[in-house]
Design a protein around this motif. Sequence first.
Motif, mmCIF file in Angstrom:
data_model
loop_
_atom_site.group_PDB
_atom_site.id
_atom_site.type_symbol
_atom_site.label_atom_id
_atom_site.label_comp_id
_atom_site.label_asym_id
_atom_site.label_seq_id
_atom_site.Cartn_x
_atom_site.Cartn_y
_atom_site.Cartn_z
ATOM 1 N N PRO A 123 0.790 -1.193 -0.045
ATOM 2 C CA PRO A 123 0.016 -0.006 -0.008
ATOM 3 C C PRO A 123 0.811 1.308 0.205
ATOM 4 N N VAL A 124 2.151 0.999 0.621
ATOM 5 C CA VAL A 124 3.008 2.243 0.326
ATOM 6 C C VAL A 124 3.580 2.736 -0.649
ATOM 7 N N LEU A 125 3.545 1.879 -1.652
ATOM 8 C CA LEU A 125 4.331 2.252 -2.825
ATOM 9 C C LEU A 125 3.298 2.315 -4.053
ATOM 10 N N ASN A 138 1.505 6.481 -11.125
ATOM 11 C CA ASN A 138 1.963 7.132 -9.770
ATOM 12 C C ASN A 138 0.883 6.994 -8.579
ATOM 13 N N ALA A 139 -0.062 6.444 -9.076
ATOM 14 C CA ALA A 139 -1.167 6.300 -8.096
ATOM 15 C C ALA A 139 -0.853 5.099 -6.946
ATOM 16 N N ARG A 140 -1.159 5.441 -5.915
ATOM 17 C CA ARG A 140 -1.028 4.494 -4.827
ATOM 18 C C ARG A 140 -2.199 3.502 -4.864
ATOM 19 N N PRO A 141 -1.875 2.328 -4.316
ATOM 20 C CA PRO A 141 -3.316 1.200 -4.236
ATOM 21 C C PRO A 141 -4.641 1.807 -3.736
ATOM 22 N N GLY A 142 -4.440 2.583 -2.823
ATOM 23 C CA GLY A 142 -5.551 2.939 -2.076
ATOM 24 C C GLY A 142 -6.225 4.005 -3.156
ATOM 25 N N LYS A 143 -5.937 4.561 -4.001
ATOM 26 C CA LYS A 143 -6.395 5.551 -5.098
ATOM 27 C C LYS A 143 -6.708 4.693 -6.250
ATOM 28 N N LEU A 144 -6.748 3.345 -6.336
ATOM 29 C CA LEU A 144 -7.029 2.731 -7.529
ATOM 30 C C LEU A 144 -8.255 1.958 -7.260
ATOM 31 N N ASN A 157 6.581 2.551 5.627
ATOM 32 C CA ASN A 157 5.707 1.764 6.467
ATOM 33 C C ASN A 157 5.224 2.313 7.758
ATOM 34 N N ILE A 158 6.393 3.162 8.471
ATOM 35 C CA ILE A 158 6.304 3.471 9.675
ATOM 36 C C ILE A 158 5.199 4.424 9.699
ATOM 37 N N TRP A 159 4.784 5.160 8.741
ATOM 38 C CA TRP A 159 3.788 6.226 8.642
ATOM 39 C C TRP A 159 2.348 5.669 8.241
ATOM 40 N N ARG A 160 2.283 4.339 8.215
ATOM 41 C CA ARG A 160 1.122 3.757 7.641
ATOM 42 C C ARG A 160 0.053 4.007 8.692
ATOM 43 N N ASN A 161 0.354 3.951 10.088
ATOM 44 C CA ASN A 161 -0.388 3.974 11.087
ATOM 45 C C ASN A 161 0.368 5.163 11.854
ATOM 46 N N ARG A 162 -0.232 6.531 11.692
ATOM 47 C CA ARG A 162 0.492 7.590 11.928
ATOM 48 C C ARG A 162 0.432 7.865 13.603
ATOM 49 N N VAL A 163 -0.804 7.722 14.072
ATOM 50 C CA VAL A 163 -0.970 7.785 15.446
ATOM 51 C C VAL A 163 -0.055 6.902 16.213
#
Lengths: 228, 430
Positions: free
Chosen positions: A99-101, A139-145, B9-15
Amino acid sequence: MNIIEIKDLVKIYDDKKTVPVTAVNGVNINFKPGEFAAIVGPSGSGKTTLLNLLGGLDEPTSGEILIDGKQMGNLNSRQKIDFRMHNIGFVFQAYNLIPVLTAKENVEFIMHLQGQSKKARDKRSQELLEAVGLGDRMNARPGKLSGGQQQRVAVARALASKPKFILADEPTANLDSKSTETLLDIMEKLNIEENITFIFSTHDARVVNKARRVITIEDGVVVEDKER
Amino acid sequence: MIPSISWKNIWRNRVRSLVVVTAITLGLVGGLFSSAIYKGMAERRFEEALTKEISHIQIHNPKYLENPEIGFSISNPAGLIDFINSQESVKAVSSRLKITAMIGSSSSNYGVNVIGIDPLKEKEVSKLYTTLLSTDEITEQFGISDPAELEKFQADSVGYYFENTRRNPIFIGEELAHKLKIKVRSKVVITFQDVQGNLTGGAFRVCGIFRTENSAFEQANVFVRQNDLIGLTGLEKGSAHEIAIFMNDVEQVSELSALLSENYPNLETSDWKTLEPTIAMMNEMMDVIMTVIIVIILLALGFGIVNTMLMVVMERGKEIGMLMAVGMSKLRVFTMIILESVLLCLTGAAAGIGISVLLIELFSKTGIDMTAFAQEGFEAMGFAAVFYPTLGVDFYIEVTVLVVLTGVLSSVYPAWKALKLNPADALRSE
């Protein structure tokens, strides 16, 4: 020449606490390069287990799996990981993108693991995303697809390492009709144009209709193997 | 790519990450700031003791150290002083007469060490003279600027370091002045034994009152001119009970100590560590104590990080299974999780160290004034009641290394749990 040979494959789940479950029971199947095959059967029939065994994600209780003549059982866990990275592409039911990529980074990920250069990664990821119709969403992340778009990214990712075959476990289960149709068209096109072997585990009739070979499995046993 | 994924990954759960980062930040600010206070106190005590009380090296007749009688002086101190002065590492030397005596005022008597000095030479070894208020400080603190008034105030209330005085001036500490109920220009009588063992004494007039951060030192020591003491004790001119040496660099102390011991085996050469073992121990132990404080804080934080990283692994089991399925080696999975923890810790460390540097920098200039709460207590132990926190760059580096180590150690178990995941099982999980 078969790309995959499955001989007397058995998988029994035995946690020593409950009754052992035979998920795959003496399966013998061969796959040739460029096949577009579907393994079908009711829930719990052993489709996913068979796919996991084919992908080297699970160990068979007995029997052999040969890929390009190489026995999977002879590989240690490290060699198996390396083998998967270079020979097998995976498409999962829940997409399982990172998800972060971005879409492009997700596709590049395996090429990065393979140690390919940035230039090569850039070129191939762009080609693949364009091939799956996502050239404008790189350049969209999975959450935006959408779900369909995410699964297309997953297909592009599975192809990125130039695998010998792709294992797709219920790839359309979470998709609507239109997305399913688009995805299947893309996979069929890649199968025909690039001669990539696709093996699906599914109960989706739309996938079955597209497949040129349908293997029916029930209670871990192949009950029908039909080519069209 | 792995470090980049770990960071993202660290910032996936910001809180959750911010809670961990805040805990690390606050822990480090607390640890670093308290360490800086201790370090500042220790350094200040070290500086005060060396520059105003004991200097770097002292030489005595060994018999004097066993029994400080007036007769146990150093033979041929002039030759010894010449030898010391010829050493490049030496900044200044001062010879002292040191006798035990009774000092009396009209109200009371106390036992003291009477130290006979050559004021000019002593000035180069001891900074005690700087504790008298200068005219600028008097103007600043009391608003007196007229030269005549300034001179009167200085002469009446502050005094001088053996300047503008005639016969038998004596320089005493504020604590003793307080106990004897005397002030500048007051007369005191000192009684002691002369070289023949006869009881003798003399009247002295207070020329100045020094103020240190060590009330015990203020009470126990008074300074008079060497020649005045020689006249009263019958000691030979040029006699000395103590030679005090101040070095250009404290690091050269042991070298000169060894040289003096070798060349003057009949004399006792003591360096500052021998003279003030508590300061030496404090100096050596301070870094260890500070490290222990930080380690305890990081250990507590480490358990929190273990918990967080275990949650991360459990939540992302399916994703980790996918990564392993597509060909990510166990080593890379392990590295990714360790890096996540290390980067999380380093983020907290950067914030914690940054805030600490700002706070320490600010309070190192303004000081933390505790005089209203425990001045007497601190000064009785030789410490100033105003703290000036300080920390060396090396300690910040050490803390950063410890934080990285905490990050690594606290993620080993969660990372190991991730490695134990079966990709097929993980992919099946919800």
